[in-house]
Enzyme design. Structure first.
Site, PDB file in Angstrom:
ATOM      1  N   LYS A  56      53.418   2.038  10.737  1.00 15.13           N
ATOM      2  CA  LYS A  56      54.393   3.366  10.902  1.00 15.13           C
ATOM      3  C   LYS A  56      53.356   4.300  11.656  1.00 15.13           C
ATOM      4  O   LYS A  56      52.414   4.385  12.326  1.00 15.13           O
ATOM      5  CB  LYS A  56      54.423   3.941   9.751  1.00 15.13           C
ATOM      6  CG  LYS A  56      56.039   3.306   9.041  1.00 15.13           C
ATOM      7  CD  LYS A  56      56.037   4.067   7.880  1.00 15.13           C
ATOM      8  CE  LYS A  56      56.931   4.885   8.332  1.00 15.13           C
ATOM      9  NZ  LYS A  56      57.197   5.626   6.708  1.00 15.13           N
ATOM     10  N   THR A  58      52.533   7.301  12.768  1.00 16.91           N
ATOM     11  CA  THR A  58      52.063   8.438  12.343  1.00 16.91           C
ATOM     12  C   THR A  58      50.256   7.999  12.080  1.00 16.91           C
ATOM     13  O   THR A  58      49.194   8.474  12.799  1.00 16.91           O
ATOM     14  CB  THR A  58      52.332   9.703  11.114  1.00 16.91           C
ATOM     15  OG1 THR A  58      53.085  10.114  11.567  1.00 16.91           O
ATOM     16  CG2 THR A  58      51.920  10.017  11.140  1.00 16.91           C
ATOM     17  N   ALA A  60      49.156   4.876  13.553  1.00 20.43           N
ATOM     18  CA  ALA A  60      49.066   3.555  14.604  1.00 20.43           C
ATOM     19  C   ALA A  60      48.617   4.448  15.424  1.00 20.43           C
ATOM     20  O   ALA A  60      47.283   4.470  16.297  1.00 20.43           O
ATOM     21  CB  ALA A  60      50.391   3.498  14.395  1.00 20.43           C
ATOM     22  N   ARG A  61      48.478   6.385  14.546  1.00 16.62           N
ATOM     23  CA  ARG A  61      48.399   7.004  16.480  1.00 16.62           C
ATOM     24  C   ARG A  61      47.299   7.770  16.500  1.00 16.62           C
ATOM     25  O   ARG A  61      46.786   8.683  17.194  1.00 16.62           O
ATOM     26  CB  ARG A  61      49.558   8.104  16.189  1.00 16.62           C
ATOM     27  CG  ARG A  61      50.587   7.908  17.022  1.00 16.62           C
ATOM     28  CD  ARG A  61      51.854   8.798  17.161  1.00 16.62           C
ATOM     29  NE  ARG A  61      53.095   8.409  17.400  1.00 16.62           N
ATOM     30  CZ  ARG A  61      53.882   8.627  17.657  1.00 16.62           C
ATOM     31  NH1 ARG A  61      53.978   9.784  18.086  1.00 16.62           N
ATOM     32  NH2 ARG A  61      55.217   8.645  18.177  1.00 16.62           N
ATOM     33  N   GLU A  82      45.776  -5.651   5.901  1.00 21.70           N
ATOM     34  CA  GLU A  82      44.720  -5.718   6.255  1.00 21.70           C
ATOM     35  C   GLU A  82      44.983  -4.048   7.395  1.00 21.70           C
ATOM     36  O   GLU A  82      45.841  -4.113   8.103  1.00 21.70           O
ATOM     37  CB  GLU A  82      44.625  -6.538   7.268  1.00 21.70           C
ATOM     38  CG  GLU A  82      43.318  -6.188   8.073  1.00 21.70           C
ATOM     39  CD  GLU A  82      42.677  -7.576   8.968  1.00 21.70           C
ATOM     40  OE1 GLU A  82      42.282  -6.815   9.910  1.00 21.70           O
ATOM     41  OE2 GLU A  82      42.835  -8.225   8.780  1.00 21.70           O
ATOM     42  N   GLN A 124      51.863 -14.314  -5.268  1.00 21.18           N
ATOM     43  CA  GLN A 124      51.028 -13.357  -5.624  1.00 21.18           C
ATOM     44  C   GLN A 124      51.072 -12.339  -6.191  1.00 21.18           C
ATOM     45  O   GLN A 124      52.645 -11.415  -5.867  1.00 21.18           O
ATOM     46  CB  GLN A 124      50.129 -13.405  -3.570  1.00 21.18           C
ATOM     47  CG  GLN A 124      50.445 -12.566  -3.031  1.00 21.18           C
ATOM     48  CD  GLN A 124      49.912 -12.554  -2.021  1.00 21.18           C
ATOM     49  OE1 GLN A 124      49.600 -13.362  -0.966  1.00 21.18           O
ATOM     50  NE2 GLN A 124      50.738 -12.020  -1.045  1.00 21.18           N
TER      51      GLN A 124
END
Length: 134
Positions: A56, A58, A60-61, A82, A124
């Site tokens: 998303k 926010t 990522a920035r 990850e 898993q």
């Protein structure tokens, strides 16, 4: 850990020594480091669907990269995620807050789906480390 004598080797199973569990309202990822975490949700992907997980904006920035593999037709489980910090400073990540979203694509049922192949990550729960055949 920047000790050049140590190497992460998924075929040697030494990833367990890196693991620590954190139950807190937030945690920090140091610069140029990564952590493994898992989705809160347990997914059951239908045989005519594929899921792609994307980060998303926010986070990522801030320099946080979200990486997972596709959620294959017939797969089920918690998604091991990850989180990589590409920023020059630590990034604080908050628990129970959206860091990623899943895009679902519907198509024809796969001739042989993940469940049929008895994939090694089927069902898993929790954070699942790499399962590489030796």
């Amino acid at each position: 850990n920047h000790d050049s004598a140590r190497v992460i080797d998924p075929k040697r199973g030494n990833l367990h020594e890196m693991m620590t569990a954190t139950v807190a309202p937030h945690f920090k990822i140091p610069q140029n480091e990564f952590v493994l975490c898992r989705s809160l949700e347990y997914f059951r992907i239908p045989t005519d669907m594929l899921g792609i997980v994307v980060g998303k904006s926010t986070y990522a920035r801030c320099g946080l990269i979200v990486n997972t593999t596709p959620l294959e037709p017939g797969w089920e489980g918690h998604v091991t995620i990850e989180l990589s910090n590409t920023a020059p400073l630590p990034i604080r990540v908050y628990a129970n807050e959206g860091i990623a979203q899943v895009l679902f694509f519907r198509g024809r049922p796969a001739a042989k789906n993940y469940a049929d192949k008895q994939g090694k990550y089927q069902g898993q729960r929790g954070i699942t480390l790499p399962k590489v055949e030796r």
